[in-house]
Design an enzyme around this catalytic site. Structure first.
Site, PDB file in Angstrom:
ATOM      1  CB  VAL A 260      -3.994  -5.001   2.909  1.00 22.51           C
ATOM      2  CG1 VAL A 260      -5.462  -4.722   2.591  1.00 22.51           C
ATOM      3  CG2 VAL A 260      -3.484  -6.173   2.089  1.00 22.51           C
ATOM      4  N   GLY A 261      -3.897  -1.469   3.161  1.00 23.75           N
ATOM      5  CA  GLY A 261      -4.181  -0.367   4.081  1.00 23.75           C
ATOM      6  C   GLY A 261      -5.322   0.504   3.583  1.00 23.75           C
TER       7      GLY A 261
ATOM      8  NE  ARG B 202      -6.661  13.416   2.446  1.00 24.36           N
ATOM      9  CZ  ARG B 202      -6.443  14.546   3.117  1.00 24.36           C
ATOM     10  NH1 ARG B 202      -6.577  14.572   4.423  1.00 24.36           N
ATOM     11  NH2 ARG B 202      -6.097  15.643   2.484  1.00 24.36           N
TER      12      ARG B 202
ATOM     13  CG  HIS C   7       0.199   5.532   6.301  1.00 24.26           C
ATOM     14  ND1 HIS C   7      -0.687   6.431   5.758  1.00 24.26           N
ATOM     15  CD2 HIS C   7      -0.146   5.411   7.605  1.00 24.26           C
ATOM     16  CE1 HIS C   7      -1.523   6.842   6.701  1.00 24.26           C
ATOM     17  NE2 HIS C   7      -1.213   6.233   7.826  1.00 24.26           N
TER      18      HIS C   7
ATOM     19  CD  GLU D 169      -1.489  -5.269   6.094  1.00 25.02           C
ATOM     20  OE1 GLU D 169      -0.984  -6.025   5.234  1.00 25.02           O
ATOM     21  OE2 GLU D 169      -0.927  -4.247   6.510  1.00 25.02           O
TER      22      GLU D 169
ATOM     23  CD  GLU E  87      -7.711  12.624   7.230  1.00 28.21           C
ATOM     24  OE1 GLU E  87      -8.099  11.767   8.049  1.00 28.21           O
ATOM     25  OE2 GLU E  87      -7.111  12.341   6.177  1.00 28.21           O
TER      26      GLU E  87
END
Lengths: 79, 476
Positions: free
Chosen positions: B162-163, B166, B183, B225, B274
């Site tokens: 779970v992240g 963008r 990631h 998560e 960003e």
């Protein structure tokens, strides 16, 4: 619509993506080449080619040179 | 107090005076982003911002800056809103020890109320999308918790990720997506692409405030998560089964978007302003095909403005960056007192520690650079004594100014990895790192003449309490 060009890369084919739920207030458009998307009610610095900042403009060369991230890995073999 | 959804948390924010409703009609651009940008320019303690009168939309409900202050972050953790940030981080670290707390499955998710799928899955019909910064390539989803699974272990709950990533809206049912190689979702995508497959994905928007905190938190690959959310909430995290992918998604989400990352395909994405305060983009990124959207009736669209720091993202990922580094350092060095890695997601961190012997502080600083998060961040590490509060930058600057001998205490290590988004990295992903030892030398390091420090008077603590009491009486 025929006079609209992409503010970012000046491409002349622009697609219609969405229209305002309140009819006639705005449309969302998208460049058919660089995929830039904008709403017609945004400030001119985002919607008009002549007001679009140099720093954000894209050329066909920029688009062609865009790096692939992440790189597509080789297919697994021997499965 | 554990919130099961965003709406419950917004009720608390409003009750606590931490949610500002903007009654005026506003333009989707530039007003929404400019207002959220301004929230970071009006001093500490900016409220969440609510908009429901946006030109051209009917029934749009938009909330920004939900986590964008220390009082709001405290309330998200169920703490009193005046809890100092150092105490929030300490409490966060204490609750971390309760990990894992198994989630609670519920099947009556409110987002089951409405569904569109196939050709009707038009994001513009569900979400009041808008642009954040001038140079952004389009409209972004930047506060969604994205759920994916390991294609080689699809039933492994811990490896389900779970992240927050963008995500650019590329069309009515198309998105572009940035999985940076470090990631977890990039690992999932690589495995799927090696197999020649699409990667199923669920994108959940408008979540309870702890889901956003854990989704933005650097955690180990096989740590769930949801199990961390349970530890932080002090109650199991409610989850439900997403109807198309079968993934575990938050029970309380406002909107659940399901589809696939199309394997072995890339399209031009960005740029996007960003968290580094710089744009990145103009690269070819993976793309998502949206197949199904489930949503609560009258969904609330939660978004996050980011740009030149500080903005909401610095509050959202500040404490959750400090805690993993603190826990990992303390596991080996119990002398470590506190870690403040709140600057640009930990590109700079400040560590306070006791010293065992000469050189110890430098060793702690170097170890911080080799923690899992430090590998890609912690470009600058400042180490201070145990009696310096790393969250009080006045004290930190005193330590740097008075304790440092640049000939010995400033060390640059070239050729180390860093997140490619670091605008100073060259080539992207490579950087030198800087260690500043601002601690007092101890035996056998006998440099300087630090033998006679001026310490706070023994009675000062009592006077702190007296002054605070007098001041609060004066306010009344």
């Amino acid at each position: 619509m025929s006079t609209v060009i992409c503010p970012r890369c000046a491409y002349e084919t622009v697609d219609h993506v969405a229209t305002s739920p309140v009819p006639g207030v705005w449309d969302v458009l998208q460049c058919g080449r660089c995929l830039y998307m904008w709403r017609t009610t945004e400030p001119e610095r985002r919607t008009r080619r002549d007001a679009y900042p140099e720093a954000f403009r894209l050329t066909p060369e920029d688009i062609a040179a865009a790096q692939e991230v992440p790189a597509i890995p080789p297919l697994r073999t021997g499965r | 107090m554990a919130y099961d959804d965003l709406r419950g948390f917004l009720d608390t924010l409003e009750r606590e005076g931490r949610l500002l409703r903007v009654p005026d009609e506003v333009l989707p651009e530039p007003d929404l982003a400019a207002a959220a940008n301004a929230a970071g320019r009006i001093g500490e303690g900016a409220p969440a911002l609510w908009f429901d009168n946006v030109t051209g939309f009917t029934g749009a409900r938009i909330v920004l800056n939900v986590h964008g202050s220390w009082p709001n972050h405290a309330l998200a953790l169920g703490l009193p809103k005046d809890t100092p940030i150092r105490e929030q981080v300490e409490e966060f670290a204490r609750r971390w020890d309760d990990f894992p707390v198994a989630p609670e499955r519920r099947e009556d998710a409110p987002w089951r109320e409405n569904t569109v799928e196939g050709p009707d899955a038009d994001l513009f019909q569900v979400l009041p999308l808008f642009r954040l910064n001038d140079g952004d390539g389009g409209f972004y989803l930047d506060k969604a918790a994205v759920v994916s699974r390991d294609p080689d272990a699809p039933d492994d709950f811990g490896r389900q990720n779970v992240g927050i990533y963008r995500i650019e809206v590329m069309g009515r049912n198309r998105l572009a997506f940035q999985p940076v190689p470090v990631h977890d979702v990039a690992i999932h995508l690589r495995k799927a692409e090696e197999r020649g497959e699409d990667l199923p994905i669920a994108i959940t928007l408008g979540n309870d405030p702890v889901i956003s905190i854990v989704a933005g938190m650097p955690m180990a690959y096989d740590q769930s998560e949801y199990a961390m959310a349970g530890a932080l909430r002090g109650a199991p995290a409610p989850i439900a089964t997403a109807p198309l992918t079968g993934f575990d998604v938050p029970w309380g989400s406002e909107v659940v978007v399901e589809g696939v990352i199309e394997g072995r395909r890339r399209e031009l994405e960005g740029p996007f302003g960003e968290f580094t305060g710089h744009y990145s983009g103009g690269r070819r990124m993976p793309v998502i095909r949206v197949d199904r959207v489930s949503y609560r009736t009258d969904p609330i669209f939660e978004s996050l403005y980011l740009g030149m720091p500080w903005t909401e993202i610095d509050y959202l990922v500040g404490p959750n960056t400090c805690v993993p580094v603190l826990k990992q350092l303390r596991a080996e060095f119990p002398e470590v007192q506190a870690v403040n890695a709140m600057y640009t997601h930990g590109l700079l961190g400040i560590i306070s520690t006791r010293k065992r012997y000469g050189g110890f502080a430098k060793a702690v600083g170097m170890r911080a650079m080799t923690t899992p998060h430090g590998l890609g961040y912690l470009k600058v590490v400042i180490v201070v004594d145990e009696d310096v509060d790393p969250f009080d930058l006045r004290q930190v600057m005193w330590a740097v100014s008075a304790k440092v001998d640049p000939a010995v205490d400033v060390i640059t290590v070239p050729g180390l990895p860093v997140v490619p988004l670091d605008p100073a990295s060259s080539p992207p992903g490579m950087i030198a790192k800087l260690l500043v030892d601002a601690t007092t030398p101890v035996f056998p390091d006998d440099r300087g003449h630090f033998g006679s420090p001026v310490r706070d008077l023994p009675e000062t603590g009592e006077w702190v309490r007296r002054l605070q009491a007098l001041r609060s009486e004066g306010v009344r």
